[in-house]
Design a protein around this motif. Structure first.
Motif, PDB file in Angstrom:
ATOM      1  N   ASP A   3      25.031  35.439  30.888  1.00 26.65           N
ATOM      2  CA  ASP A   3      26.033  36.365  30.385  1.00 26.65           C
ATOM      3  C   ASP A   3      25.740  37.787  30.839  1.00 26.65           C
ATOM      4  OD1 ASP A   3      26.548  34.550  27.361  1.00 26.65           O
ATOM      5  OD2 ASP A   3      27.780  34.661  29.157  1.00 26.65           O
ATOM      6  N   GLU A   4      24.557  37.982  31.313  1.00 28.47           N
ATOM      7  CA  GLU A   4      24.105  39.303  31.720  1.00 28.47           C
ATOM      8  C   GLU A   4      25.056  39.921  32.746  1.00 28.47           C
ATOM      9  OE1 GLU A   4      19.863  40.638  33.612  1.00 28.47           O
ATOM     10  OE2 GLU A   4      21.007  38.973  34.418  1.00 28.47           O
ATOM     11  N   THR A   5      25.424  39.106  33.747  1.00 21.48           N
ATOM     12  CA  THR A   5      26.289  39.636  34.800  1.00 21.48           C
ATOM     13  C   THR A   5      27.641  40.056  34.234  1.00 21.48           C
ATOM     14  OG1 THR A   5      26.790  37.356  35.251  1.00 21.48           O
ATOM     15  CG2 THR A   5      25.323  38.463  36.788  1.00 21.48           C
ATOM     16  N   VAL A   6      28.076  39.353  33.234  1.00 23.72           N
ATOM     17  CA  VAL A   6      29.358  39.698  32.636  1.00 23.72           C
ATOM     18  C   VAL A   6      29.221  41.037  31.908  1.00 23.72           C
ATOM     19  CG1 VAL A   6      31.154  38.960  31.065  1.00 23.72           C
ATOM     20  CG2 VAL A   6      29.928  37.268  32.420  1.00 23.72           C
ATOM     21  N   GLU A   7      28.123  41.187  31.193  1.00 27.32           N
ATOM     22  CA  GLU A   7      27.863  42.430  30.467  1.00 27.32           C
ATOM     23  C   GLU A   7      27.874  43.630  31.412  1.00 27.32           C
ATOM     24  OE1 GLU A   7      27.707  43.364  27.267  1.00 27.32           O
ATOM     25  OE2 GLU A   7      28.526  41.341  27.233  1.00 27.32           O
ATOM     26  N   GLU A   8      27.196  43.425  32.535  1.00 29.74           N
ATOM     27  CA  GLU A   8      27.004  44.491  33.505  1.00 29.74           C
ATOM     28  C   GLU A   8      28.331  45.160  33.861  1.00 29.74           C
ATOM     29  OE1 GLU A   8      26.519  44.289  38.171  1.00 29.74           O
ATOM     30  OE2 GLU A   8      25.145  42.956  37.095  1.00 29.74           O
ATOM     31  N   SER A   9      29.400  44.409  33.719  1.00 28.62           N
ATOM     32  CA  SER A   9      30.681  44.927  34.147  1.00 28.62           C
ATOM     33  C   SER A   9      31.447  45.541  32.988  1.00 28.62           C
ATOM     34  CB  SER A   9      31.513  43.808  34.701  1.00 28.62           C
ATOM     35  OG  SER A   9      31.855  43.000  33.601  1.00 28.62           O
ATOM     36  N   GLY A  10      30.724  45.993  31.990  1.00 26.17           N
ATOM     37  CA  GLY A  10      31.405  46.678  30.910  1.00 26.17           C
ATOM     38  C   GLY A  10      32.311  47.756  31.465  1.00 26.17           C
ATOM     39  N   ARG A  11      31.945  48.268  32.643  1.00 22.31           N
ATOM     40  CA  ARG A  11      32.721  49.335  33.273  1.00 22.31           C
ATOM     41  C   ARG A  11      34.040  48.814  33.823  1.00 22.31           C
ATOM     42  NH1 ARG A  11      28.111  50.281  37.310  1.00 22.31           N
ATOM     43  NH2 ARG A  11      27.968  48.093  36.794  1.00 22.31           N
ATOM     44  N   MET A 687      37.543  30.445  33.273  1.00 18.41           N
ATOM     45  CA  MET A 687      37.031  31.356  34.304  1.00 18.41           C
ATOM     46  C   MET A 687      37.651  32.743  34.157  1.00 18.41           C
ATOM     47  SD  MET A 687      34.690  29.892  35.967  1.00 18.41           S
ATOM     48  CE  MET A 687      34.240  29.037  34.476  1.00 18.41           C
ATOM     49  N   ALA A 688      38.940  32.771  33.797  1.00 22.04           N
ATOM     50  CA  ALA A 688      39.607  34.066  33.612  1.00 22.04           C
ATOM     51  C   ALA A 688      38.998  34.796  32.422  1.00 22.04           C
ATOM     52  CB  ALA A 688      41.113  33.864  33.406  1.00 22.04           C
ATOM     53  N   GLU A 689      38.647  34.044  31.419  1.00 20.53           N
ATOM     54  CA  GLU A 689      38.047  34.636  30.230  1.00 20.53           C
ATOM     55  C   GLU A 689      36.674  35.240  30.569  1.00 20.53           C
ATOM     56  OE1 GLU A 689      39.134  35.324  27.325  1.00 20.53           O
ATOM     57  OE2 GLU A 689      37.187  35.910  26.499  1.00 20.53           O
ATOM     58  N   LYS A 690      35.960  34.538  31.436  1.00 22.36           N
ATOM     59  CA  LYS A 690      34.587  34.944  31.732  1.00 22.36           C
ATOM     60  C   LYS A 690      34.506  36.026  32.819  1.00 22.36           C
ATOM     61  CE  LYS A 690      30.411  32.143  31.958  1.00 22.36           C
ATOM     62  NZ  LYS A 690      29.942  30.775  32.191  1.00 22.36           N
ATOM     63  N   ALA A 695      39.010  37.853  39.794  1.00 21.16           N
ATOM     64  CA  ALA A 695      37.774  37.381  40.423  1.00 21.16           C
ATOM     65  C   ALA A 695      37.937  35.928  40.861  1.00 21.16           C
ATOM     66  CB  ALA A 695      36.602  37.513  39.461  1.00 21.16           C
ATOM     67  N   LEU A 696      38.590  35.123  40.027  1.00 23.97           N
ATOM     68  CA  LEU A 696      38.827  33.725  40.385  1.00 23.97           C
ATOM     69  C   LEU A 696      39.721  33.642  41.621  1.00 23.97           C
ATOM     70  CD1 LEU A 696      38.798  30.676  39.964  1.00 23.97           C
ATOM     71  CD2 LEU A 696      40.569  30.951  38.209  1.00 23.97           C
ATOM     72  N   ARG A 697      40.779  34.419  41.623  1.00 19.83           N
ATOM     73  CA  ARG A 697      41.697  34.422  42.770  1.00 19.83           C
ATOM     74  C   ARG A 697      40.937  34.786  44.046  1.00 19.83           C
ATOM     75  NH1 ARG A 697      47.523  35.997  41.276  1.00 19.83           N
ATOM     76  NH2 ARG A 697      47.494  36.834  43.386  1.00 19.83           N
ATOM     77  N   LEU A 698      40.151  35.841  43.937  1.00 14.94           N
ATOM     78  CA  LEU A 698      39.448  36.321  45.121  1.00 14.94           C
ATOM     79  C   LEU A 698      38.424  35.285  45.606  1.00 14.94           C
ATOM     80  CD1 LEU A 698      40.212  39.000  46.247  1.00 14.94           C
ATOM     81  CD2 LEU A 698      38.033  39.924  45.486  1.00 14.94           C
ATOM     82  N   TYR A 699      37.801  34.616  44.648  1.00  9.88           N
ATOM     83  CA  TYR A 699      36.835  33.572  45.008  1.00  9.88           C
ATOM     84  C   TYR A 699      37.523  32.462  45.816  1.00  9.88           C
ATOM     85  CZ  TYR A 699      34.237  29.247  44.544  1.00  9.88           C
ATOM     86  OH  TYR A 699      33.623  28.053  44.825  1.00  9.88           O
ATOM     87  N   ILE A 700      38.661  32.006  45.306  1.00  7.36           N
ATOM     88  CA  ILE A 700      39.400  30.927  45.975  1.00  7.36           C
ATOM     89  C   ILE A 700      39.781  31.343  47.401  1.00  7.36           C
ATOM     90  CG2 ILE A 700      41.583  29.629  45.935  1.00  7.36           C
ATOM     91  CD1 ILE A 700      39.790  28.664  43.735  1.00  7.36           C
ATOM     92  N   LEU A 701      40.154  32.617  47.540  1.00 12.98           N
ATOM     93  CA  LEU A 701      40.612  33.107  48.842  1.00 12.98           C
ATOM     94  C   LEU A 701      39.455  33.321  49.813  1.00 12.98           C
ATOM     95  CD1 LEU A 701      43.113  35.730  47.432  1.00 12.98           C
ATOM     96  CD2 LEU A 701      43.734  33.600  48.598  1.00 12.98           C
ATOM     97  N   PHE A 702      38.329  33.741  49.253  1.00 10.64           N
ATOM     98  CA  PHE A 702      37.215  34.184  50.075  1.00 10.64           C
ATOM     99  C   PHE A 702      36.271  33.049  50.463  1.00 10.64           C
ATOM    100  CE2 PHE A 702      32.863  36.212  50.078  1.00 10.64           C
ATOM    101  CZ  PHE A 702      33.009  36.818  51.319  1.00 10.64           C
ATOM    102  N   PHE A 721      33.363  38.501  41.622  1.00 13.82           N
ATOM    103  CA  PHE A 721      33.487  39.282  40.385  1.00 13.82           C
ATOM    104  C   PHE A 721      32.744  40.610  40.526  1.00 13.82           C
ATOM    105  CE2 PHE A 721      31.386  40.243  36.293  1.00 13.82           C
ATOM    106  CZ  PHE A 721      32.505  40.637  35.592  1.00 13.82           C
ATOM    107  N   ARG A 722      31.537  40.536  41.071  1.00 15.09           N
ATOM    108  CA  ARG A 722      30.754  41.767  41.221  1.00 15.09           C
ATOM    109  C   ARG A 722      31.393  42.704  42.248  1.00 15.09           C
ATOM    110  NH1 ARG A 722      25.876  38.608  40.741  1.00 15.09           N
ATOM    111  NH2 ARG A 722      25.784  38.667  42.995  1.00 15.09           N
ATOM    112  N   PHE A 723      31.974  42.121  43.254  1.00 16.26           N
ATOM    113  CA  PHE A 723      32.670  42.952  44.252  1.00 16.26           C
ATOM    114  C   PHE A 723      33.785  43.761  43.582  1.00 16.26           C
ATOM    115  CE2 PHE A 723      36.500  43.011  47.070  1.00 16.26           C
ATOM    116  CZ  PHE A 723      36.134  44.129  47.797  1.00 16.26           C
ATOM    117  N   LEU A 724      34.562  43.098  42.746  1.00 13.59           N
ATOM    118  CA  LEU A 724      35.651  43.821  42.074  1.00 13.59           C
ATOM    119  C   LEU A 724      35.093  44.914  41.161  1.00 13.59           C
ATOM    120  CD1 LEU A 724      38.225  40.975  41.303  1.00 13.59           C
ATOM    121  CD2 LEU A 724      38.293  42.698  43.112  1.00 13.59           C
ATOM    122  N   GLY A 725      33.951  44.636  40.541  1.00 12.20           N
ATOM    123  CA  GLY A 725      33.299  45.656  39.715  1.00 12.20           C
ATOM    124  C   GLY A 725      32.936  46.874  40.560  1.00 12.20           C
ATOM    125  N   ARG A 726      32.464  46.633  41.772  1.00 10.44           N
ATOM    126  CA  ARG A 726      32.100  47.744  42.657  1.00 10.44           C
ATOM    127  C   ARG A 726      33.333  48.533  43.070  1.00 10.44           C
ATOM    128  NH1 ARG A 726      28.581  44.008  44.878  1.00 10.44           N
ATOM    129  NH2 ARG A 726      29.818  43.708  46.751  1.00 10.44           N
TER     130      ARG A 726
END
Ligand code: ANZ
Ligand code: ZN
Length: 919
Positions: A3-11, A687-690, A695-702, A721-726
């Motif tokens: 869950d840590e990675t999810v937290e990281e994106s509080g931003r 996945m959308a919830e998490k 992020a899911l869309r981008l994963y499927i595409l990428f 997901f992290r890319f979108l956070g950046r």
């Protein structure tokens, strides 16, 4: 996933962002397609789903997401986009559920559709829901019935006997998927083939048009080839062989045999017609073979041969077509005792039956030419029949007696009467033409084009489908239901199992069956078969153009404005089913003058699959469900298996005759299609919830090219997901930075030269616009995403070097958001509004690349000597031909390589290459 990675994106507050924009889009009806528009149209369609109880899993995103990207991209490019969705909800699965649970599928379907719709909304797909259709509503299937009547009117819908899978124990017809290894899935008794009068559509009347049309549509070659082969056009001839009356064994006089079935006497005028692609080999036809099902078999068989012929026929009936055509199997057959006359040389040829001749193709009879057809050759060798060579290969002299295989190739006609000496060859070969001309003069044959395609069996002895709008009247026969009485509504019923004698369950509903004949008013019965589900999907794309029309299937003008589908997306597995049927229907409706388009889809894209790592029984591809295991430490096993790829010993529960026990097995892992039944499904909702839908869309595409398969990995999704956070961080940085141009990169700050940095970022921005535009146009989503990753990295560096408020940063940020919009629409709309823009990106112009800004300052030129790479030079863009040549020849490396050679010629491709020819 931690869950840590999810937290990281509080931003990056994706949950709020996605919810907010989905509501805004819906409130403003942004995705609504306008029938009247000054903008050019673009019709995007993803094959509509069958809403099953399982709902969507992330594997389904493999087509919905790219379809949505195409729609959003085209809208931003200024097109009036139609991107509709609906439910293909008639058919087996819902009916099976109904049988199991005793609930009418009518009650289940709307609930399932609601679930699907919600899931697609969670994904942020831009459907125009005002056009939603449900094929099981009378408002829709009414037009199935109407189209059926049109086909009937034109003689393209007819009733014919067709075999069904019949279980004699259950007294019921079985669908193909209910036949397991030739046995009934319910009771295990052997399934028989039984002829039943059923409805067919004459798709064969369109065989040529369906082949020709392939040339003008932009579909994957693989699908086109499959269609061509399925339609199977063969050029050749039909040849008539006169049947000889059986010789009377007593006095040698010809005697006419009368068959037991009381069929007409066989006279001298009777003939057997064969289809051949090689009429030129007719002089080498030394026997004939009929399929065991050929109607003449019983009439020509002599009394002596009767019992062996009959037992052969009953054996053949048990074999599948695949078995019968398997070239590796030994050929078998039986002599009928009868003879025919070869029309070109009056030779007396024996007539056999053999199961390698199929009843459904050509005329169900062949002339056997053992010297030139391998199947006939094997048959002749086995049964000691004459082999006569009529095509001599170049420079050889084959002899039938010593031949060890048929010669199917070219050569020169030999021992062939009037066509002797002519060059022999298939298809356009001269010998074939000459033979057809000769047959015509004899009145014994004619040129013929044969198709492998069969008519389309549309009847189902099932409840959950469109009732066929036909009435059977004792006095008038088959009577179509008048158009004004449509729809014939599917009644509510209690019992979903097929009725007695294999009739549809509808036959058990007297209120449905009994009716007045529309023609004479007398007592009549309704047709109780329903239409196959493929009927619904054969024209639904036309209904989407005008989904609410209650007067017509669709308005011609509106359909013409939208058709054809510009981008059609769906699986390759539909190549010879749906994708052929919908082409047939479009051509038919086109000929009725109902639509201009005579092909449904100008371009077709076939997505790859999404696979999940699935435990399988070692040495098979049989998936094992988690609950079958006594103990299932999934992660440990995967780690162990990945390390040494050795099967893992395990135990699983088995039930034999009601007794439960545990058996030892070996387990491996394999990438199999994600599926709910294998318990490998991951839902888009979770996945959308998490991580968010973006992020899911981008994963499927990428994760893989559109056409390729994806190996599902939540960990990898975490990457997008992290890319979108950046992206969020960088752009928020640009938004919040103070607007001072002095804040641009400062060389004294350790940053490189300011002007060239600005120039480099702008170049990257404009190159990215060009690249992403081209990639999206061509469904290269994975490289489009990586281009955006590179652009965001350039922007991040620029910002970090102090360029936050520089206009070039702003330009790059805006481009990044615009380019991201079709793929990650929620985040893009949020950032776009924070950048101060108004309106939805769906209606915002796609950015344009400025070629001058995108141009490289320097180019790399390859220098070759005699075509071999020797050096690379970096030259300023715009370097002239002469300058480039001079620079190449001045290279130290090249000078030393040329030291003992003489330059003969120098080839220059400006900006790319210099090739020095020297020796
Ligand atoms: C004589 C002959 C000589 C043939 C020769 C071939 C080579 P395609 O290309 O598939 O259309 N045939 C015709 N009807 C058949 C049936 N119902 N079941 C099995 N075989 C059948 O192939 C047409 C050829 O397949 C025909 O040409 C016929 O064999 C055989 F040197 O006739 B030919
Ligand atoms: Zn009548």
């Amino acid at each position: 996933m931690s869950d840590e990675t999810v937290e990281e994106s509080g931003r990056y507050p994706f949950r709020e962002i996605e919810k907010t924009w989905q509501v805004r889009w819906a409130d403003a009806s942004v995705h609504r397609a306008e029938n009247e528009s000054s903008r050019p149209k673009h019709y995007v369609l993803v094959m509509f789903p069958y809403p099953s109880g399982s709902g969507l899993h992330v594997g389904h995103c493999k087509n919905y997401v790219p379809g949505d990207v195409a729609a959003r991209f085209k809208s931003m490019q200024g097109f009036n986009v139609l991107n509709p969705m609906g439910w293909d909800a008639f058919g087996q699965p819902a009916e099976q559920d109904a049988i199991k649970n005793g609930v009418n599928p009518r009650q289940i379907v709307p609930k399932l559709a609601e679930i699907y719709k919600k899931q697609l909304d969670i994904l942020g797909v831009s459907y125009d829901w005002s056009r939603e259709i449900n094929t099981t509503s009378p408002e829709y299937y009414r037009w199935n019935q109407w189209i059926f009547l049109k086909l009937f009117e034109k003689g393209l819908a007819y009733r014919d006997f067709a075999p069904v899978n019949w279980c004699d124990n259950d007294k019921t017809v079985l669908a193909n998927e209910e036949v397991v290894d030739g046995k009934c899935w319910r009771c295990g008794s052997v399934v028989q083939k039984r002829p039943l009068a059923q409805w067919k559509f004459k798709i064969t009347a369109y065989a040529d048009k369906l082949i020709e049309g392939l040339d003008k549509i932009n579909w994957a070659e693989g699908v086109k080839t499959q269609q061509r082969e399925w339609i199977g056009r063969s050029e050749g001839a039909e040849v008539d062989f006169a049947v000889m009356a059986s010789p009377n064994p007593d006095n040698g006089e010809p005697k006419v045999e009368n068959s037991e079935s009381g069929s007409p006497l066989l006279g001298l005028g009777d003939k057997i017609t064969v289809f051949t692609t090689r009429p030129d080999t007719l002089w080498g036809a030394t026997f004939m073979v009929l399929s065991p099902e050929h109607p003449l078999v019983s009439q020509i068989t002599t009394p002596e041969q009767k019992s062996s012929i009959e037992s052969y026929i009953s054996e053949a009936a048990k074999k599948s077509e695949a078995d019968r055509t398997d070239d590796t199997k030994e050929k078998t057959g039986v002599f009928t005792g009868a003879y025919a006359v070869n029309p070109v040389n009056d030779a007396k040829v024996p007539i056999w039956i053999a199961d390698y001749v199929l009843t459904g193709y050509g005329t169900g009879a062949i002339m056997a030419v053992p010297a030139h057809d391998q199947r006939d050759f094997e048959f002749a060798r086995k049964y000691n029949l004459e082999i006569k060579v009529v095509v001599q290969p170049e420079g050889e002299k084959l002899d039938g007696a010593t031949l060890d295989a048929a010669w199917p190739g070219d050569g020169t006609m030999a021992s062939s009467g009037v066509i002797d000496g002519i060059p022999a060859g298939k298809g356009e070969g001269e010998s074939v033409k000459a033979a057809i001309v000769h047959l015509a003069t004899l009145g014994a044959g004619r040129g013929k084009i044969q198709f492998r395609l069969r008519d389309w069996l549309i009847s189902r002895q099932r409840y959950w489908g469109t009732p066929i709008p036909i009435v059977h009247c004792l006095a008038c026969g088959i009577v179509p239901v008048p158009e004004s009485e449509l729809p014939v509504v599917l009644p509510d019923i209690e019992e979903y199992r097929p009725g007695p004698d294999g009739r549809s369950p509808l036959s058990t509903v007297p209120e449905f069956v009994n009716c007045a004949c529309p023609k004479c008013g007398g007592k009549a019965e309704r047709e109780t078969d329903t239409m196959a589900g493929a009927m619904d999907s054969s024209w639904y794309f036309l209904r989407f153009a005008d989904p609410k029309n209650s007067e017509r299937a669709f308005d011609t003008k509106i359909a013409n404005d939208w058709m054809p589908i510009d981008t059609y997306i769906g699986g390759r597995e539909h190549a010879v089913g749906h994708l052929l049927y919908c082409r047939f229907f479009t051509k038919f409706l086109h000929e009725l003058g109902l639509c201009d388009a005579d092909e449904p889809a100008a371009s077709l894209k076939n997505q790859g699959m999404l696979n999940a790592y699935t435990p399988i029984l070692s040495g098979t591809d049989k998936a094992i469900k988690p609950e079958e295991f006594v103990h299932y430490p999934r992660e440990d096993w995967i780690a162990a298996y990945n390390q040494n790829k050795k099967p893992i010993p395990a135990e699983r529960y088995v039930e034999l005759d009601g007794v439960k026990s545990v058996e030892p097995i070996e387990v491996e892992f394999s990438w199999l299609k994600m599926s709910k039944s294998k318990k490998t499904a991951v839902t888009p909702d979770e996945m959308a919830e998490k991580y968010g839908a973006d992020a899911l869309r981008l994963y499927i595409l990428f994760e893989a090219p559109f056409e390729s398969d994806i190996q599902w990995s939540e960990e990898r999704m975490n990457g997008t997901f992290r890319f979108l956070g950046r992206v969020w961080d960088i752009i928020m940085n640009v938004i919040e930075g103070s607007p001072s141009p002095d804040n641009a990169p400062d060389p004294s700050n350790g940053g490189p030269d300011k002007e060239s940095e600005v120039r480099a970022l702008r170049r990257k921005t404009h190159q990215s616009i060009a690249k992403v535009t081209d990639d999206l146009e061509n469904f290269r989503f994975n490289t489009a995403v990586s281009a955006l990753m590179i652009l965001s990295e350039s922007l991040r560096k620029f910002v970090n070097a102090g360029g936050t408020s520089h206009p070039a940063a702003r330009e790059a940020a805006e481009a990044l958001v615009l380019l991201l919009a079709p793929m990650a629409p929620h985040l893009a709309d949020e950032l776009w509004s924070r950048l101060g823009a108004e309106g939805f990106l769906y209606r915002t112009d796609w950015p344009k690349s400025d070629p001058a800004l995108a141009a490289e300052d320097e180019l790399t030129v390859v220098v070759q000597i005699n075509g071999k790479l020797r050096d690379k030079l970096v030259v300023p863009a715009g370097t002239s031909r002469e300058e480039q040549e001079a620079a190449a020849l001045a290279s130290e490396k090249i000078q030393s390589d040329l030291s003992c050679l003489t330059v003969r010629k120098v080839i220059v491709v400006p900006g790319k290459l210099v090739n020095i020819v020297a020796n």
